[in-house]
Write a protein that holds these residues in place. Structure first.
Motif, PDB file in Angstrom:
ATOM      1  N   THR A   9       0.836  -1.203   0.000  1.00  0.00           N
ATOM      2  CA  THR A   9       0.000   0.000   0.000  1.00  0.00           C
ATOM      3  C   THR A   9       0.872   1.255   0.000  1.00  0.00           C
ATOM      4  OG1 THR A   9      -0.071   0.191   2.412  1.00  0.00           O
ATOM      5  CG2 THR A   9      -1.767  -1.203   1.381  1.00  0.00           C
ATOM      6  N   GLN A  10       0.220   2.388  -0.233  1.00  0.00           N
ATOM      7  CA  GLN A  10       0.935   3.671  -0.178  1.00  0.00           C
ATOM      8  C   GLN A  10       1.419   3.943   1.245  1.00  0.00           C
ATOM      9  OE1 GLN A  10      -1.705   6.624  -1.761  1.00  0.00           O
ATOM     10  NE2 GLN A  10      -1.440   5.937  -3.866  1.00  0.00           N
ATOM     11  N   ASN A  44      10.208   0.142  -8.253  1.00  0.00           N
ATOM     12  CA  ASN A  44       9.307  -0.979  -8.003  1.00  0.00           C
ATOM     13  C   ASN A  44       7.903  -0.563  -7.581  1.00  0.00           C
ATOM     14  OD1 ASN A  44      11.216  -3.022  -8.569  1.00  0.00           O
ATOM     15  ND2 ASN A  44      12.168  -2.640  -6.600  1.00  0.00           N
ATOM     16  N   ASN A  45       7.706   0.701  -7.224  1.00  0.00           N
ATOM     17  CA  ASN A  45       6.402   1.163  -6.744  1.00  0.00           C
ATOM     18  C   ASN A  45       5.991   2.477  -7.393  1.00  0.00           C
ATOM     19  OD1 ASN A  45       5.997  -0.811  -4.344  1.00  0.00           O
ATOM     20  ND2 ASN A  45       8.053   0.003  -4.067  1.00  0.00           N
ATOM     21  N   GLU A  46       6.348   2.638  -8.641  1.00  0.00           N
ATOM     22  CA  GLU A  46       6.122   3.909  -9.342  1.00  0.00           C
ATOM     23  C   GLU A  46       4.661   4.346  -9.297  1.00  0.00           C
ATOM     24  OE1 GLU A  46       7.343   5.833 -13.644  1.00  0.00           O
ATOM     25  OE2 GLU A  46       8.062   3.852 -13.092  1.00  0.00           O
ATOM     26  N   ASP A  47       3.737   3.394  -9.410  1.00  0.00           N
ATOM     27  CA  ASP A  47       2.308   3.717  -9.399  1.00  0.00           C
ATOM     28  C   ASP A  47       1.835   4.238  -8.046  1.00  0.00           C
ATOM     29  OD1 ASP A  47       2.883   1.111  -8.450  1.00  0.00           O
ATOM     30  OD2 ASP A  47       0.768   0.562  -8.612  1.00  0.00           O
ATOM     31  N   LYS A  48       2.526   3.880  -6.971  1.00  0.00           N
ATOM     32  CA  LYS A  48       2.148   4.344  -5.631  1.00  0.00           C
ATOM     33  C   LYS A  48       2.849   5.651  -5.252  1.00  0.00           C
ATOM     34  CE  LYS A  48       1.340  -0.322  -3.991  1.00  0.00           C
ATOM     35  NZ  LYS A  48       1.933  -1.063  -5.101  1.00  0.00           N
ATOM     36  N   PHE A  49       3.881   6.020  -5.997  1.00  0.00           N
ATOM     37  CA  PHE A  49       4.658   7.228  -5.699  1.00  0.00           C
ATOM     38  C   PHE A  49       3.960   8.498  -6.173  1.00  0.00           C
ATOM     39  CE2 PHE A  49       8.696   5.589  -4.217  1.00  0.00           C
ATOM     40  CZ  PHE A  49       9.314   6.701  -3.690  1.00  0.00           C
ATOM     41  N   LYS A  50       3.597   8.511  -7.450  1.00  0.00           N
ATOM     42  CA  LYS A  50       3.089   9.743  -8.043  1.00  0.00           C
ATOM     43  C   LYS A  50       1.827   9.496  -8.853  1.00  0.00           C
ATOM     44  CE  LYS A  50       7.358  12.351  -8.378  1.00  0.00           C
ATOM     45  NZ  LYS A  50       8.126  13.269  -9.197  1.00  0.00           N
ATOM     46  N   ARG A  51       0.975  10.521  -8.854  1.00  0.00           N
ATOM     47  CA  ARG A  51      -0.202  10.547  -9.714  1.00  0.00           C
ATOM     48  C   ARG A  51      -0.252  11.940 -10.331  1.00  0.00           C
ATOM     49  NH1 ARG A  51      -3.558   6.826  -6.617  1.00  0.00           N
ATOM     50  NH2 ARG A  51      -2.566   4.854  -7.125  1.00  0.00           N
ATOM     51  N   ASN A  52      -0.419  11.988 -11.627  1.00  0.00           N
ATOM     52  CA  ASN A  52      -0.474  13.262 -12.362  1.00  0.00           C
ATOM     53  C   ASN A  52       0.748  14.136 -12.091  1.00  0.00           C
ATOM     54  OD1 ASN A  52      -3.020  12.519 -13.389  1.00  0.00           O
ATOM     55  ND2 ASN A  52      -4.034  13.348 -11.573  1.00  0.00           N
ATOM     56  N   GLY A  53       1.916  13.505 -11.947  1.00  0.00           N
ATOM     57  CA  GLY A  53       3.153  14.250 -11.767  1.00  0.00           C
ATOM     58  C   GLY A  53       3.413  14.751 -10.359  1.00  0.00           C
ATOM     59  N   VAL A  58      -1.327  10.452   0.216  1.00  0.00           N
ATOM     60  CA  VAL A  58      -0.880   9.638   1.357  1.00  0.00           C
ATOM     61  C   VAL A  58       0.606   9.858   1.613  1.00  0.00           C
ATOM     62  CG1 VAL A  58      -0.562   7.283   2.196  1.00  0.00           C
ATOM     63  CG2 VAL A  58      -2.685   7.907   1.047  1.00  0.00           C
ATOM     64  N   LEU A  59       1.421   9.862   0.558  1.00  0.00           N
ATOM     65  CA  LEU A  59       2.858  10.089   0.746  1.00  0.00           C
ATOM     66  C   LEU A  59       3.128  11.480   1.301  1.00  0.00           C
ATOM     67  CD1 LEU A  59       4.808   8.502  -2.252  1.00  0.00           C
ATOM     68  CD2 LEU A  59       4.528   7.662   0.060  1.00  0.00           C
ATOM     69  N   ARG A  60       2.425  12.480   0.781  1.00  0.00           N
ATOM     70  CA  ARG A  60       2.644  13.855   1.280  1.00  0.00           C
ATOM     71  C   ARG A  60       2.283  13.947   2.758  1.00  0.00           C
ATOM     72  NH1 ARG A  60      -0.023  15.610  -3.623  1.00  0.00           N
ATOM     73  NH2 ARG A  60      -1.735  16.353  -2.325  1.00  0.00           N
ATOM     74  N   GLN A  61       1.199  13.307   3.157  1.00  0.00           N
ATOM     75  CA  GLN A  61       0.767  13.373   4.555  1.00  0.00           C
ATOM     76  C   GLN A  61       1.687  12.577   5.474  1.00  0.00           C
ATOM     77  OE1 GLN A  61      -3.252  11.928   4.265  1.00  0.00           O
ATOM     78  NE2 GLN A  61      -4.092  13.972   3.913  1.00  0.00           N
ATOM     79  N   VAL A  80      17.147   7.712 -12.687  1.00  0.00           N
ATOM     80  CA  VAL A  80      15.726   7.397 -12.637  1.00  0.00           C
ATOM     81  C   VAL A  80      14.974   8.587 -13.223  1.00  0.00           C
ATOM     82  CG1 VAL A  80      13.787   6.884 -11.131  1.00  0.00           C
ATOM     83  CG2 VAL A  80      16.032   5.976 -10.580  1.00  0.00           C
ATOM     84  N   ILE A  81      14.153   8.320 -14.205  1.00  0.00           N
ATOM     85  CA  ILE A  81      13.378   9.378 -14.862  1.00  0.00           C
ATOM     86  C   ILE A  81      12.041   9.483 -14.171  1.00  0.00           C
ATOM     87  CG2 ILE A  81      12.376  10.163 -17.037  1.00  0.00           C
ATOM     88  CD1 ILE A  81      15.415   9.978 -17.134  1.00  0.00           C
ATOM     89  N   THR A  82      11.754  10.664 -13.590  1.00  0.00           N
ATOM     90  CA  THR A  82      10.456  10.876 -12.963  1.00  0.00           C
ATOM     91  C   THR A  82       9.526  11.530 -13.953  1.00  0.00           C
ATOM     92  OG1 THR A  82      11.181  12.993 -12.064  1.00  0.00           O
ATOM     93  CG2 THR A  82      11.436  11.069 -10.648  1.00  0.00           C
TER      94      THR A  82
END
Length: 83
Positions: A9-10, A44-53, A58-61, A80-82
């Motif tokens: 999870t995030q 390995n968790n790119e989808d949980k790291f960022k959404r819409n750039g 959850v990560l910010r909080q 690593v390309i973000t």
């Protein structure tokens, strides 16, 4: 240092990021180890790291500005390309 690279999870991802950054700040792990772990967590968790750039809510909080600032610098200065 042992950290699971594939997070469920995030919140789990945020806890791992916090652990890595905090251990770096406490001089328990080297800068190279911290950079490698952050990069592996991102890959390995790119989808949980960022959404819409942007980092997910959850990560910010859970991680806060200071930790995410370190993560951003690691990701932007590495191969690593973000998105």
């Amino acid at each position: 240092m042992e950290v699971k690279l594939f997070q469920k999870t995030q919140r789990d991802l945020a806890a791992s990021i916090n652990l890595v950054i905090d251990q770096y700040w406490d001089d328990s792990i080297s800068e190279k180890e911290m950079i490698d772990l952050v990069q592996k967590l991102y890959i390995n968790n790119e989808d949980k790291f960022k959404r819409n750039g942007k980092y997910t809510t959850v990560l910010r909080q859970q991680c806060g500005k200071r930790r995410l600032s370190v993560v951003s610098k690691v990701l932007n200065s590495s191969n690593v390309i973000t998105k």
